[in-house]
Design an enzyme around this catalytic site. Structure first.
Site, PDB file in Angstrom:
ATOM      1  CD  GLU A  25      -5.399   4.706  -3.634  1.00 38.83           C
ATOM      2  OE1 GLU A  25      -5.130   5.177  -2.508  1.00 38.83           O
ATOM      3  OE2 GLU A  25      -5.389   5.389  -4.682  1.00 38.83           O
ATOM      4  CD  GLU A  44      -8.883   6.674  -6.747  1.00 43.57           C
ATOM      5  OE1 GLU A  44      -7.841   7.345  -6.526  1.00 43.57           O
ATOM      6  OE2 GLU A  44      -9.587   6.184  -5.842  1.00 43.57           O
TER       7      GLU A  44
END
Length: 582
Positions: A193, A312
């Site tokens: 991220e 994820e």
């Protein structure tokens, strides 16, 4: 994932393996989907498969995947966020449950010098290797990365460019050297991220391109298996939006390396994922967000020959066994059922984010077997659902028939069962199109003595997939009482009477939104308010109360899953708070 802390295959002879592998290669080339990953099916070892399959085939063979969250990525140490140390038995369990790969998020910052030469502690590197090797020995594919470092120090790259880049290169130089000779079943993911302080998306993409390119160069030049190891590159923020995936596709193309994989994350439509702004249901808006996202992933990456590993997925705040559930169970089941379908049909390999939510790391048992069963079923098939998993019967009223809308999802409705007993169509229920009606006589029998709460459970069964559970629930409109407290928190006495809280609406007399979330009247579940069912209370948090205007009465409307609403007034005067029934 940002801030989620809270607390074996059979061996075969070489000729047999090679023949099977060539068949699998052909299958992947024809389908381009996750055909290799039928859970529970014994086959060649992951290492043998990886030697023959190309990147698309390997990523397909990694489906389904699981995250060891809040462990090696915890700050500052492995057990700091409430999980026990990882063990070999943990990976034995994951493999036995049908997972084909694991993602092992790793935060390096607490185990690394912050200055040149940015040395990683030998003990930490050895521990990461031990965990990786346990997973590899179980025949699992493994992904390791640079995880929370993304916001701890990498995000400061715009203001500290040279030092961040040097540290990033030094980190991957050491990791690449440590795993230089590990099998190709180990994948490297550059950074989790990625985000950059005080930048536009355009600027952020430029910094990310620089990091991804540096990562690629460092690993490839380290030699050994790293020369052809699959490398996983994220979009900015690991966000699956068209505007963030398109530059990633361009970068992967410019690197001219066939052994690259794209990664994104998905946690659903935000209001539904955290229960804010009235997002209590997996409704048409949430469903469209999901279908649009997977379509964009397919069109932007997969259609261009770039395999996608969704590193994820889940819901941002569900499940969480330390707090009351923000998302109603049936709505969550519908979400995960559809996500599995979208992933399969678009050829996306998915890694379930599990910080502590799904698998109890101490007992190695699933916390909610029904939820994980739905997730696992969605790996291979669709299941029928319905508009709700509850039928609410007001105790103060006569029982009448109740209707639910079935969502067969391509399946054929087969009937309604209570345990091993099939209910009688016509007498106990009727079906008109996709409308399922439970008769008054059946509901009267099922409700029994009409105690508050769930009185009986029946199942709508379909031709394939899992049955849809329907909880026959007796309730009356909840009753709240006056309360006094401070801005540190207000406890409102509540008799829930078998009902369940869905959301809270909060406004001032002038129509303005009241509370710590000013852009919507519907405040965030477990952040502004939370039910305490065992304690017979609703708690209003300090965050919510301190955001109220001093002296201005706020009108709260509590929405319950039965459809009942209860109005309540709250007024803050300095640090004192009073609550009263409307």
């Amino acid at each position: 994932m940002k801030g989620t802390k809270d607390p074996g295959r059979r061996r075969r002879g070489p000729g047999r393996v090679l023949a099977l592998l060539m068949t699998l290669v052909a299958a992947v080339g024809l389908t381009g989907t996750t055909a290799l990953a039928a859970p529970g099916h014994a086959g060649p070892s992951a290492a043998a498969t990886a030697r023959v399959l190309g990147p698309k085939g390997v990523v397909a063979a990694m489906q389904p995947s699981w995250n060891l969250g809040n462990t090696l990525d915890a700050i500052p140490d492995e057990t700091s966020w409430g999980n026990p140390p990882a063990t070999k038995a943990l990976f034995d369990t994951i493999r036995a449950q049908g997972f084909r790969s694991v993602r092992l998020p790793v935060t390096w910052s607490g185990h690394q010098s912050a200055t040149v030469p940015y040395t990683i502690d030998a003990a930490w590197l050895s521990r990461v290797r031990q965990v990786v090797d346990w997973a590899l020995s179980d025949g699992l594919y493994v992904v390791i990365n640079v995880h929370h470092d993304s916001w701890q120090w990498i995000s400061s790259m715009p203001a500290d460019h040279d030092n961040v880049l040097a540290r990033f290169k030094a980190t991957w130089t050491q990791v690449a050297a440590e795993f230089r000779d590990s099998p190709r079943t180990l994948l490297f993911e550059s950074v989790n991220e990625p985000q950059f302080n005080n930048t536009t998306d355009t600027q952020g993409r430029q910094y990310l391109d620089e990091l991804n390119t540096a990562f690629h160069t460092v690993v490839r030049r380290s030699g050994g298996t790293n020369a052809t190891r699959l490398l996983v590159l994220p979009s900015l923020g690991s966000t699956p939006s068209q505007e963030r995936m398109a530059p990633l596709a361009d970068e992967i193309g410019s690197l001219n390396d066939p052994d690259l994989v794209a990664t994104v994350h998905y946690y659903g439509w935000y209001p539904f994922s955290v229960n804010i702004a009235g997002g209590t249901r997996f409704d048409a808006t949430s469903q469209k967000d999901m279908t649009d996202t997977f379509t964009a992933i397919h069109n932007t990456l997969i259609a261009k020959g770039i395999p996608v590993y969704m590193g994820e997925y889940g819901l941002l705040s569900y499940p969480d066994f330390n707090h009351p559930p923000r998302v109603e169970q049936g709505e969550a089941l519908k979400y995960f059922e559809m996500l599995g379908h979208e992933a399969r049909t678009n050829g996306v390999t998915t890694a379930l984010w599990d910080a502590f939510n799904f698998l109890n790391r101490t007992t190695l048992q699933w916390r909610d077997p029904g939820l994980i069963d739905q997730i696992k079923s969605a790996w291979t098939t669709r299941s029928g659902t319905a508009s709700s998993d509850r039928v609410f019967l007001a105790k103060s009223e006569a029982i009448t028939a109740r209707t639910l809308t079935l969502n067969p999802n391509g399946r054929t409705f087969k009937g309604v069962w209570q345990g091993g007993t099939k209910l009688a169509q016509g007498r106990d229920y009727t079906v008109s199109g996709n409308e399922l009606t439970l008769t008054a006589s059946a509901l009267t029998r099922l409700a029994g003595d009409r105690a508050y709460g769930t009185d009986a459970t029946v199942e709508a069964r379909f031709s394939a997939g899992l049955p849809w559970k329907i909880y026959v629930t007796t309730y009356d409109t909840p009753v709240l009482s006056d309360a006094n407290g401070t801005t540190g928190g207000l406890t409102v006495p509540a008799r829930f009477n078998g009902d369940l809280l869905a959301t809270m609406e909060s406004t001032y007399a002038d129509g303005g939104n009241a509370g710590n979330t000013g852009w919507t009247p519907y405040q965030e579940f477990d952040v502004a308010f939370a039910p305490d069912y065992p304690g017979n209370a609703i708690t209003l948090t300090s965050d919510y109360l301190n955001a109220l205007r001093d002296g201005a009465q706020a009108t709260l409307t509590f929405h319950f899953w039965s459809g009942a609403t209860v109005t309540y007034h709250v007024t803050r005067s300095g640090s004192s708070v009073t609550g009263s029934v409307a």
